[in-house]
Motif scaffolding. Structure first.
Motif, short mmCIF file in Angstrom:
data_model
loop_
_atom_site.label_atom_id
_atom_site.label_comp_id
_atom_site.label_asym_id
_atom_site.label_seq_id
_atom_site.Cartn_x
_atom_site.Cartn_y
_atom_site.Cartn_z
N PHE A 72 0.87 -1.16 0.07
CA PHE A 72 0.00 -0.07 0.03
C PHE A 72 0.77 1.29 0.20
CE2 PHE A 72 0.75 -1.24 4.47
CZ PHE A 72 1.07 -0.05 5.11
N ARG A 73 0.27 2.39 -0.57
CA ARG A 73 1.02 3.68 -0.50
C ARG A 73 0.59 4.24 0.79
NH1 ARG A 73 3.94 6.38 -3.94
NH2 ARG A 73 3.19 4.93 -5.53
N GLN A 74 1.48 4.83 1.70
CA GLN A 74 1.18 5.42 2.98
C GLN A 74 0.29 6.83 2.66
OE1 GLN A 74 4.38 4.57 6.26
NE2 GLN A 74 5.50 4.82 4.10
N GLN A 75 -0.65 7.07 3.54
CA GLN A 75 -1.33 8.22 3.36
C GLN A 75 -0.62 9.36 3.83
OE1 GLN A 75 -5.08 8.60 5.67
NE2 GLN A 75 -5.85 9.40 3.93
N GLY A 79 4.85 7.32 0.60
CA GLY A 79 5.77 6.23 0.35
C GLY A 79 4.93 4.79 0.26
N GLU A 80 5.53 3.87 -0.56
CA GLU A 80 5.05 2.42 -0.62
C GLU A 80 5.66 1.64 0.31
OE1 GLU A 80 3.55 1.19 -4.89
OE2 GLU A 80 5.75 2.31 -5.28
N VAL A 81 4.88 0.66 0.67
CA VAL A 81 5.31 -0.31 1.77
C VAL A 81 4.98 -1.58 1.03
CG1 VAL A 81 4.89 -1.47 4.01
CG2 VAL A 81 4.96 1.13 3.73
N TRP A 82 5.82 -2.79 1.31
CA TRP A 82 5.51 -4.00 1.00
C TRP A 82 5.93 -4.88 2.17
CZ3 TRP A 82 8.22 -0.48 -2.15
CH2 TRP A 82 7.71 -0.33 -3.53
#
Length: 216
Positions: A72-75, A79-82
């Protein structure tokens, strides 16, 4: 005349923010809220992902990609998280495979078929503000006071540090843009680990003097 002239600012105690959950508190929450409850699902989701509440409320089946990543992409930062979900765990996280299993059990027990995991009874998405307050109240109901959902995020970062993950690995998992806070978890655990080592582990191996002379 300024009525505040001569008034000194009151000293306030230094705060480290939200307190990470202890193992005993994690176990107490799980014991109180059973699988199948939305409280348990919220707990397992936030604890495994280490996501902020603002991101956790938006997570759902659609965030799991074909390669088994929960992404998801942090609000807050963009930044993207995996995060590993349906794939082999990295070596440092294998010790926490039980936490991932608990999250999957919590999801299956709710039999969720909605856009988000943490939906209301009517199937609507929840707001991050309401979930933060709601979760704190549910924690108090389980006898756990002064702990928040954000404290679970810190608990995940701390757990990864204890498992031997490097700062970039922890940051990639939790989505920290700055590694300064992550390094604090690692440094604190390094001190704890150094003091927890047994006497035999702390001994520096040396050769007797006569053996050293013979080796020369």
């Amino acid at each position: 005349k300024d009525p505040s002239d001569g008034i000194k600012r009151a000293k306030t105690p230094k705060s480290h923010g939200h307190t990470p959950w202890a193992i005993e508190e994690i176990e107490a929450f799980r014991a109180y809220w059973p699988l199948g409850s939305i409280e348990r699902l919220a707990f397992e989701l936030i604890y495994w992902t280490g996501a902020r509440v603002s991101d956790a409320v938006r997570l759902g089946p659609g965030n799991i990609d074909r390669d088994g990543w929960l992404t998801f992409r942090q609000q807050k930062t963009g930044g993207e998280v995996w995060i590993p979900f349906n794939r082999a765990l990295p070596e440092f996280a294998e010790v926490y495979a039980g936490d991932l299993a608990s999250l999957k059990e919590a999801i299956n027990a709710r039999n969720a078929r909605h856009m988000t995991f943490l939906h209301t009874r009517q199937g609507a998405s929840r707001s991050s503000k309401s979930v933060s307050q709601w979760f704190a109240a549910k924690s108090r109901a389980a006898g756990i006071k002064g702990r928040t959902a954000h404290g679970l995020r810190k608990a995940r970062a701390k757990a990864l540090a204890e498992a031997g993950a490097a700062a970039p690995q922890i940051g990639a998992w939790t989505g920290h843009e700055s590694l300064k806070e992550v390094e604090n978890y690692i440094r604190d655990f390094s001190k704890k680990r150094a003091l927890s080592r047994t006497y035999e582990e702390q001994k520096v191996p040396t050769f007797p003097i006569k053996f050293q002379k013979e080796a020369k």
